[in-house]
Design an enzyme around this catalytic site. Structure first.
Site, PDB file in Angstrom:
ATOM      1  N   THR A  66       0.831  -1.217   0.000  1.00 45.05           N
ATOM      2  CA  THR A  66       0.000   0.000   0.000  1.00 45.05           C
ATOM      3  C   THR A  66       0.863   1.265   0.000  1.00 45.05           C
ATOM      4  O   THR A  66       0.362   2.345  -0.267  1.00 45.05           O
ATOM      5  CB  THR A  66      -0.954   0.049   1.218  1.00 45.05           C
ATOM      6  OG1 THR A  66      -0.180   0.042   2.427  1.00 45.05           O
ATOM      7  CG2 THR A  66      -1.905  -1.136   1.224  1.00 45.05           C
ATOM      8  N   SER A 107       1.151  -2.269   7.856  1.00 49.57           N
ATOM      9  CA  SER A 107      -0.229  -2.768   7.813  1.00 49.57           C
ATOM     10  C   SER A 107      -1.031  -1.866   6.887  1.00 49.57           C
ATOM     11  O   SER A 107      -0.902  -0.647   6.975  1.00 49.57           O
ATOM     12  CB  SER A 107      -0.897  -2.724   9.193  1.00 49.57           C
ATOM     13  OG  SER A 107      -2.293  -3.021   9.063  1.00 49.57           O
ATOM     14  N   ASN A 144       6.949 -11.685  13.624  1.00 52.21           N
ATOM     15  CA  ASN A 144       8.300 -11.578  13.064  1.00 52.21           C
ATOM     16  C   ASN A 144       8.985 -10.271  13.462  1.00 52.21           C
ATOM     17  O   ASN A 144      10.194 -10.238  13.699  1.00 52.21           O
ATOM     18  CB  ASN A 144       8.239 -11.711  11.541  1.00 52.21           C
ATOM     19  CG  ASN A 144       7.842 -13.126  11.120  1.00 52.21           C
ATOM     20  OD1 ASN A 144       8.156 -14.095  11.823  1.00 52.21           O
ATOM     21  ND2 ASN A 144       7.144 -13.244  10.004  1.00 52.21           N
ATOM     22  N   LYS A 166      -5.394  -5.832  14.654  1.00 46.12           N
ATOM     23  CA  LYS A 166      -4.706  -4.947  15.604  1.00 46.12           C
ATOM     24  C   LYS A 166      -4.942  -5.395  17.037  1.00 46.12           C
ATOM     25  O   LYS A 166      -4.049  -5.290  17.879  1.00 46.12           O
ATOM     26  CB  LYS A 166      -5.187  -3.506  15.410  1.00 46.12           C
ATOM     27  CG  LYS A 166      -4.713  -2.876  14.102  1.00 46.12           C
ATOM     28  CD  LYS A 166      -3.203  -2.650  14.100  1.00 46.12           C
ATOM     29  CE  LYS A 166      -2.754  -2.009  12.793  1.00 46.12           C
ATOM     30  NZ  LYS A 166      -1.311  -1.731  12.760  1.00 46.12           N
ATOM     31  N   ASP A 188       8.319  -8.777   2.621  1.00 44.78           N
ATOM     32  CA  ASP A 188       7.012  -8.988   3.248  1.00 44.78           C
ATOM     33  C   ASP A 188       7.287  -9.514   4.655  1.00 44.78           C
ATOM     34  O   ASP A 188       7.832 -10.611   4.806  1.00 44.78           O
ATOM     35  CB  ASP A 188       6.220 -10.004   2.413  1.00 44.78           C
ATOM     36  CG  ASP A 188       4.869 -10.332   3.041  1.00 44.78           C
ATOM     37  OD1 ASP A 188       4.583  -9.859   4.162  1.00 44.78           O
ATOM     38  OD2 ASP A 188       4.094 -11.060   2.393  1.00 44.78           O
ATOM     39  N   TYR A 205      -9.164  -5.569   9.946  1.00 42.36           N
ATOM     40  CA  TYR A 205      -8.211  -4.572  10.469  1.00 42.36           C
ATOM     41  C   TYR A 205      -8.310  -4.490  11.979  1.00 42.36           C
ATOM     42  O   TYR A 205      -7.305  -4.611  12.692  1.00 42.36           O
ATOM     43  CB  TYR A 205      -8.520  -3.221   9.829  1.00 42.36           C
ATOM     44  CG  TYR A 205      -7.599  -2.099  10.243  1.00 42.36           C
ATOM     45  CD1 TYR A 205      -6.231  -2.135   9.941  1.00 42.36           C
ATOM     46  CD2 TYR A 205      -8.083  -0.975  10.908  1.00 42.36           C
ATOM     47  CE1 TYR A 205      -5.391  -1.098  10.298  1.00 42.36           C
ATOM     48  CE2 TYR A 205      -7.245   0.073  11.261  1.00 42.36           C
ATOM     49  CZ  TYR A 205      -5.901   0.009  10.956  1.00 42.36           C
ATOM     50  OH  TYR A 205      -5.064   1.043  11.304  1.00 42.36           O
ATOM     51  N   THR A 216      -0.477  -9.743   8.264  1.00 43.66           N
ATOM     52  CA  THR A 216       0.499  -8.732   8.683  1.00 43.66           C
ATOM     53  C   THR A 216       0.347  -8.417  10.170  1.00 43.66           C
ATOM     54  O   THR A 216       1.337  -8.271  10.895  1.00 43.66           O
ATOM     55  CB  THR A 216       0.342  -7.455   7.828  1.00 43.66           C
ATOM     56  OG1 THR A 216       0.496  -7.816   6.450  1.00 43.66           O
ATOM     57  CG2 THR A 216       1.373  -6.398   8.186  1.00 43.66           C
TER      58      THR A 216
HETATM   59  P1  NAD Z   1      -0.012   3.073   4.731  1.00 38.50           P
HETATM   60  O1  NAD Z   1      -0.838   2.088   4.000  1.00 38.50           O
HETATM   61  O2  NAD Z   1       0.292   4.370   4.087  1.00 38.50           O
HETATM   62  O3  NAD Z   1       1.360   2.432   5.200  1.00 38.50           O
HETATM   63  C1  NAD Z   1       1.507   1.079   5.539  1.00 38.50           C
HETATM   64  C2  NAD Z   1       2.809   0.570   4.961  1.00 38.50           C
HETATM   65  O4  NAD Z   1       3.004  -0.798   5.355  1.00 38.50           O
HETATM   66  C3  NAD Z   1       2.848   0.597   3.438  1.00 38.50           C
HETATM   67  O5  NAD Z   1       4.046   1.188   2.994  1.00 38.50           O
HETATM   68  C4  NAD Z   1       2.765  -0.870   3.040  1.00 38.50           C
HETATM   69  O6  NAD Z   1       3.370  -1.121   1.796  1.00 38.50           O
HETATM   70  C5  NAD Z   1       3.461  -1.529   4.215  1.00 38.50           C
HETATM   71  N1  NAD Z   1       3.088  -2.941   4.428  1.00 38.50           N
HETATM   72  C6  NAD Z   1       1.832  -3.451   4.555  1.00 38.50           C
HETATM   73  N2  NAD Z   1       1.880  -4.784   4.755  1.00 38.50           N
HETATM   74  C7  NAD Z   1       3.204  -5.119   4.769  1.00 38.50           C
HETATM   75  C8  NAD Z   1       3.907  -6.338   4.930  1.00 38.50           C
HETATM   76  N3  NAD Z   1       3.262  -7.504   5.122  1.00 38.50           N
HETATM   77  N4  NAD Z   1       5.259  -6.316   4.867  1.00 38.50           N
HETATM   78  C9  NAD Z   1       5.930  -5.154   4.679  1.00 38.50           C
HETATM   79  N5  NAD Z   1       5.311  -3.961   4.523  1.00 38.50           N
HETATM   80  C10 NAD Z   1       3.969  -3.951   4.564  1.00 38.50           C
HETATM   81  O7  NAD Z   1      -0.767   3.305   6.134  1.00 38.50           O
HETATM   82  P2  NAD Z   1      -0.495   4.421   7.248  1.00 38.50           P
HETATM   83  O8  NAD Z   1      -1.669   5.313   7.299  1.00 38.50           O
HETATM   84  O9  NAD Z   1       0.851   5.002   7.049  1.00 38.50           O
HETATM   85  O10 NAD Z   1      -0.504   3.526   8.563  1.00 38.50           O
HETATM   86  C11 NAD Z   1       0.727   3.046   9.106  1.00 38.50           C
HETATM   87  C12 NAD Z   1       0.473   2.320  10.410  1.00 38.50           C
HETATM   88  O11 NAD Z   1      -0.137   3.209  11.349  1.00 38.50           O
HETATM   89  C13 NAD Z   1      -0.465   1.121  10.269  1.00 38.50           C
HETATM   90  O12 NAD Z   1      -0.010   0.071  11.111  1.00 38.50           O
HETATM   91  C14 NAD Z   1      -1.790   1.648  10.761  1.00 38.50           C
HETATM   92  O13 NAD Z   1      -2.587   0.640  11.311  1.00 38.50           O
HETATM   93  C15 NAD Z   1      -1.347   2.639  11.826  1.00 38.50           C
HETATM   94  N6  NAD Z   1      -2.365   3.683  12.019  1.00 38.50           N
HETATM   95  C16 NAD Z   1      -2.511   4.676  11.098  1.00 38.50           C
HETATM   96  C17 NAD Z   1      -3.500   5.634  11.293  1.00 38.50           C
HETATM   97  C18 NAD Z   1      -3.700   6.762  10.306  1.00 38.50           C
HETATM   98  O14 NAD Z   1      -4.603   7.584  10.519  1.00 38.50           O
HETATM   99  N7  NAD Z   1      -2.927   6.877   9.257  1.00 38.50           N
HETATM  100  C19 NAD Z   1      -4.328   5.578  12.414  1.00 38.50           C
HETATM  101  C20 NAD Z   1      -4.160   4.526  13.308  1.00 38.50           C
HETATM  102  C21 NAD Z   1      -3.145   3.591  13.119  1.00 38.50           C
END
Ligand code: NAD
Length: 319
Positions: free
Chosen positions: A43, A83, A107, A157, A64, A153, A100
Site C-alpha cells: 500500500t 499494515s 516476526n 490490531k 514482506d 483490520y 500482517t
Molecule cells: P499506509 O498504508 O500508508 O502504510 C503502511 C505501509 O506498510 C505501506 O508502505 C505498506 O506497503 C506496508 N506494508 C503493509 N503490509 C506489509 C507487509 N506484510 N510487509 C511489509 N510492509 C507492509 O498506512 P499508514 O496510514 O501510514 O498507517 C501506518 C500504520 O499506522 C499502520 O499500522 C496503521 O494501522 C497505523 N495507524 C494509522 C493511522 C492513520 O490515521 N494513518 C491511524 C491509526 C493507526
C-alpha cells in the site's frame, strides 16, 4: 526513560514507505538515527521515501514481514508500522491485513528480541470499534464486530496488541503499544478512501464532496507531526502502554467537508452517499495518559494542518 533515552543509533521502521512510516523515517534521520525501512510496497510506494535516498544511514529493504526477516548490523529500535490502514486497502487485502497483524507482528517482535531493541506496535483507535464510551480512554475494551467488513483490520490490531503484551510478559521484550487516532498530512494518497484526502481531492477538482450518511459522525484528526512526536516520545519512555495518541479536537464529517471547501476556496457542494457498515459514530481520544507520562499533546492547529495538507495535495494531484 529507556536505556538509550531516545538516542537510537539504528532503527527499523516496518511499513516505512507508507504515509506515517515515511514521516517516522525522516524524523529519525533528522535526529541522527540510521534507518532501515522495511516494506513490501503493498500500500506504500518507493516515492514516499525517494527524498531520503541520498541521506546517510538510510536503507530500504523490500520484504514482506509475514515471512521471518533480519537486518544486518545492530538495531536498538523497531517501529512496527506495516499494515494496510485505509478501509479501501484492508477490504481489498483482507487476508494480507490479518497476516500482517499476526505473522508480521510475530516476526517484527522476533527481530526486536534478537537485537534487544525497543519495540513499538502501531495500534489504532479502531480497537475501540463503534465505541460505547466517549471519549475513549485506554481502559475501554471496545465494541468491535468480529465478522463485519472492518473486522480484518480491527481484530488484526487487537490480536497484535495481545501478542505484543504476551511477548513482553513471557520473553521480556521491551515493547510498547501506541493507539493512533486518525492522522492526516502530506503523502496521504489522494484515492486511499480516507475522508481528508478524498474531500481535498474533490474540493480541488470542484467535484461534489461525498459525505457518508448524514455526516453527523465525528472523527478526531491528528496532524502527522504531532503523531510522529508522540510515537517517538513513547519509544523513549519507560512505558508499555497502550497509550492513545490523537488530537481531542472532534468534528463532524459535514463540518470537515465545509472546512475543506472554505480552505481550498472551492465551489464544491456536498453529496450524501450511503454510510459504510459498522462505521463508528464517534471518535475522540482521552489523552490524559500521554499528557501525564509523555508530556505530549497535539500542537498543530487543525486549520493549519489542513492548509499544509492542501498545499501538498495541490502540488501532488496524482499522489
Ligand atoms: P499506509 O498504508 O500508508 O502504510 C503502511 C505501509 O506498510 C505501506 O508502505 C505498506 O506497503 C506496508 N506494508 C503493509 N503490509 C506489509 C507487509 N506484510 N510487509 C511489509 N510492509 C507492509 O498506512 P499508514 O496510514 O501510514 O498507517 C501506518 C500504520 O499506522 C499502520 O499500522 C496503521 O494501522 C497505523 N495507524 C494509522 C493511522 C492513520 O490515521 N494513518 C491511524 C491509526 C493507526
Amino acid at each position: 526513560m529507556n536505556t538509550t533515552a531516545g538516542r537510537w543509533r539504528r532503527a527499523v521502521v516496518t511499513g516505512g514507505a507508507g504515509f506515517v512510516g515515511s514521516h517516522l523515517c525522516t524524523a529519525l534521520l533528522d535526529r541522527g538515527t540510521q534507518v532501515v525501512c522495511v516494506d513490501d510496497f503493498s500500500t506504500g510506494t518507493p516515492d514516499n521515501v525517494a527524498h531520503l535516498a541520498r541521506r546517510d544511514g538510510f536503507t530500504v529493504l523490500r520484504a514482506d514481514i509475514c515471512r521471518p526477516f533480519d537486518v544486518d548490523g545492530r538495531i536498538d529500535l523497531v517501529l512496527h508500522f506495516a499494515s494496510p490502514a485505509s478501509p479501501a486497502d484492508y477490504q481489498r487485502l483482507p487476508l494480507h491485513t490479518l497476516d500482517t497483524g499476526s505473522l508480521g507482528t510475530r516476526n517484527a517482535l522476533a527481530l526486536a528480541r534478537t537485537h534487544k531493541a525497543r519495540f513499538i506496535l502501531a495500534s489504532t483507535s479502531e480497537v475501540y470499534g463503534d465505541p460505547l464510551q466517549h471519549p475513549q480512554s485506554e481502559g475501554y475494551w471496545g465494541n468491535v464486530n468480529p465478522v463485519g467488513p472492518r473486522s480484518v483490520y480491527d481484530e488484526a490490531k487487537r490480536f497484535a496488541e495481545a501478542l505484543t503484551t504476551a511477548d513482553a510478559a513471557v520473553r521480556g521484550t521491551n515493547a510498547a503499544i501506541v493507539r493512533l487516532f486518525n492522522t492526516y498530512g502530506p503523502r496521504m494518497r489522494a484515492r486511499d478512501g480516507r475522508a481528508v484526502p478524498t474531500f481535498i481531492r474533490q474540493a480541488l477538482a470542484g467535484e461534489p464532496i461525498t459525505v457518508t450518511g448524514d455526516g453527523s459522525q465525528t472523527r478526531s484528526l491528528t496532524y502527522i507531526d504531532d503523531t510522529v512526536r508522540g510515537v517517538l516520545a513513547l519509544a523513549a519512555a519507560d512505558l508499555a502502554g497502550p497509550v492513545n495518541i490523537g488530537n481531542p479536537y472532534e468534528l463532524t464529517m459535514v463540518d470537515l467537508a465545509r472546512l475543506i471547501i472554505a480552505l481550498t476556496g472551492s465551489t464544491s457542494e456536498l453529496r450524501y452517499i450511503e454510510r459504510p457498515t459498522d462505521d463508528p459514530a464517534v471518535r475522540r481520544p482521552d489523552v490524559a495518559l500521554a499528557r501525564d507520562k509523555l508530556q505530549w499533546e497535539p500542537l498543530t492547529d487543525p486549520e493549519e494542518g489542513l492548509r499544509r495538507t492542501i498545499t501538498w495535495c495541490r502540488a501532488n494531484p496524482e499522489s
